[in-house]
Scaffold this active site. Structure first.
Site, PDB file in Angstrom:
ATOM      1  CD  GLU B 120      31.746  19.312  30.567  1.00  0.00           C
ATOM      2  OE1 GLU B 120      31.682  18.780  31.702  1.00  0.00           O
ATOM      3  OE2 GLU B 120      30.837  19.219  29.722  1.00  0.00           O
ATOM      4  CE  LYS B 197      28.755  16.375  28.298  1.00  0.00           C
ATOM      5  NZ  LYS B 197      28.845  17.353  29.421  1.00  0.00           N
ATOM      6  CB  CYS B 249      34.751   9.002  27.283  1.00  0.00           C
ATOM      7  SG  CYS B 249      33.124   8.346  27.667  1.00  0.00           S
TER       8      CYS B 249
END
Lengths: 406, 406
Positions: B120, B197, B249
């Site tokens: 991320e 997200k 995800c």
């Protein structure tokens, strides 16, 4: 997994590590420190006498300004069939298991347990592997009026204890149908209700779909509010007792099932199981724990132990030779707190009782801290799930035909 | 968790156990055996030269009669910020990270990787802990046309590799809004799409709700179909390559999020993360793995490593003193197969690349074996979730006022 039947437990093996490494591994694998809880000597002596492993664990929780602690002790009981063959006449088998249950409940009562939970189909062999209907269907009994419930009602009243009793249910009112059902008996011995297993497995030796249908009792949360019983118990055990909001979630493979108990307000969810086999065991420490984390409740995974031998050969749908032995049920019952901290597990091989003490206030504390319930987006998922069930469902797929490389 | 920063990995610690116990613990904790896969020497040499830990793992899968194997290699890259302070000018910081990414992608390419995933917000400090908007918002760039995507498009094309690049997105078309977004670039260097997200955390130092809104891109599954690129790659690497159906995800805390990628047909789901802190670490090995098990896909958890030090003091909303250091990001990136078998984890402390090879046919094989998708009861849950969002929602609670004890 027959080759590792004798292997006692992960916890035991890890204790061989150097102290520092053990502490680090334990912390990463199991989460926060837990604390010891006091259990009276009589409880320990009885456990030793009856050869029942006794493990205790207390989860930490901070005090709040406005709410008093809601401390509760749960007892997770895991057992092999008594040393009777599976062909023992039904009455005799049940009577033997009743006697054993009596001992376990007594140990739990002396240990201050408020809520006691048996594993799935605790009063019979897990005979679904045989796919035979006779005599196994004869084990089924009325949830409310059957002999097992009656026996446990007495115990519940004597010991001021909520008892969760997962049995094979016969519903005479509805055409003699059969269900995989947990009966909930309150601390005064009254029948409170039942939870029918919502998702029926279709794998390995777990041929439940041949015996039972999917549960139609929803996702009830049982709320037992202490009144006078509360104070008497307080005096008896010098413990503040609560019972809280309890759910019984058989189908730990289905996160949706776990979710809805949370939505209904459950503070403790029990996962009664008959889980065995090498493919299943790595999942055991993941699914129930994941449910506790995702939904902000205590999850209690209660399993059967040992191998059960049947009279007739049966096959397992895996191309292997007919055999008479069940999968190896690996015990390892354990409790997870809503912050993911877990208790040690009971043995993989022995009868055992895990007594865990928890303050139910931890549920809301963790929800407030992590806020998962504030970013759930349930409305979005209600719509997506509804769409996914329609015959014209089109998955959201992004495609591009690749260009040819030059 | 500062006290155990130097602790390398669970896997490493467990290897101190006696062989027999190690094997049993590994089997119960990690599932089925995995196999070694071949990676060319050049890949290993480069990894060693650039001080990037290289771990490889192959998941087993049986051959089918009608479908050819769909073998794919994924590369999970975890990295600390380069040894620049967080206050490094943005251009300079990005350039340094680009250079490092280039090396990692090269190692992966030599290792036969078809799909490469960064953690991320890989091209910037995880600065949300500071709650400062300046200069961090300046890191945000266009998903499709920004410099990071442009740089990776070149790499993707050169190496015939799908690249997943989680960045901070600036959407100029929609009022300069900011999103936590993964960009998907296909193996020809084309921009394929993005995943925003879906669930924005609200806990600890993860102040994302102060910067970003909840994603509005749904749960897309990106399907990259090899055409000519396929054959060329086959010749180049002597490997059959596929890309499969990929989902990203972010929000592994939400099983509903994980579920919908499965419903949309994902075969590999990436969980890019910046996960740190003692409270979070025990969850790391549970949630992503639980998603793989429940939904029948490969789940790839990719994390950041190390501590990041900021220029200004900030507080963490925990009553503790102001400080300048972030939580400790514990790396430990890993892959789980749909049957729950997992790879070893990368280190808790080092830059690393995990190359995992998998046959995507395993997804359907496990679904057929376990049948969770056949007992999902989605229609029931669509209705329950819809009910739970309504203002007049009444949880299903069973109550009985307790009788007084005599």
């Amino acid at each position: 997994m027959s080759e590792i039947k004798e292997f006692e437990s992960i916890d035991g093996a890890l204790r061989q590590l150097p102290k520092d490494d053990y502490d680090r591994v334990r912390k990463i694998l199991y989460g926060n420190e837990t604390h010891d809880i006091e259990v009276c000597e009589e409880s320990k002596e009885l456990a030793s006498k009856y050869n029942i492993e006794l493990i205790t664990c207390g989860f930490n929780c901070r005090d709040e300004q406005l709410r008093s602690p809601k401390v509760v002790r749960v007892g997770l009981f895991q057992h092999k069939l008594v040393p009777f063959p599976t062909s023992t006449p039904i009455q005799e088998m049940k009577y033997a298991l009743f006697k054993f249950a009596n001992k376990a409940v007594r140990i739990a009562a002396r240990g201050g347990v408020n809520i006691f939970c048996f594993p799935e189909l605790w009063n019979m062999p897990y005979a679904f592997c045989t796919r035979e209907k006779t005599p196994w269907c004869e084990y089924a009994e009325s949830a409310q009026f059957g002999p097992t419930t009656k026996m446990l009602q007495e115990l519940a009243q004597i010991h001021n204890m909520v008892i969760i009793s997962p049995i094979l249910e016969r519903d005479e009112v509805h055409n003699d149908s059969i269900w995989n059902t947990a009966v909930v008996i309150d601390n005064h011995g009254d029948y409170l209700g039942k939870q029918r297993k919502n998702h029926i497995p279709k794998a390995g030796d777990v041929n439940e779909a041949i015996y039972c249908s999917e549960g139609n009792s929803g996702h009830p949360v049982f709320e037992v509010t202490p009144t006078l019983g509360y104070s008497l118990n307080f005096i008896r055990n010098n413990l503040q007792t609560e019972y809280g909001k309890l759910g019984i979630c058989y189908s730990r493979h289905h996160p949706l099932n776990s979710l809805v108990f949370g939505l209904n307000g459950a503070e403790i969810v029990f996962n009664p199981a008959a889980a065995g086999g090498a493919a299943n065991e790595p999942l055991w420490s993941i699914e129930s724990r994941g449910a506790a984390i995702a939904n902000g409740y205590f999850a209690c995974a209660v399993n059967r132990v040992g191998t059960e031998i049947f009279e007739n050969d049966f096959t397992s749908g895996d191309g292997k030779s007919p055999h008479r032995d069940s999968e190896y049920y690996f015990g390892s019952s354990y409790v997870t707190a809503p912050n993911g901290t877990r208790s040690p597990g009971l043995s993989r091989t022995k009868n055992g009782l895990l007594i865990a003490e928890m303050d139910l206030n931890l549920c809301r504390q963790v929800k407030d801290q992590w806020g998962f319930q504030m970013s759930h987006r349930l409305d979005l998922y209600a719509e997506l799930l509804s769409r996914a069930t329609r015959s014209d469902f089109t998955p959201q797929i992004v495609r591009k035909a690749c260009k040819q490389l030059n």
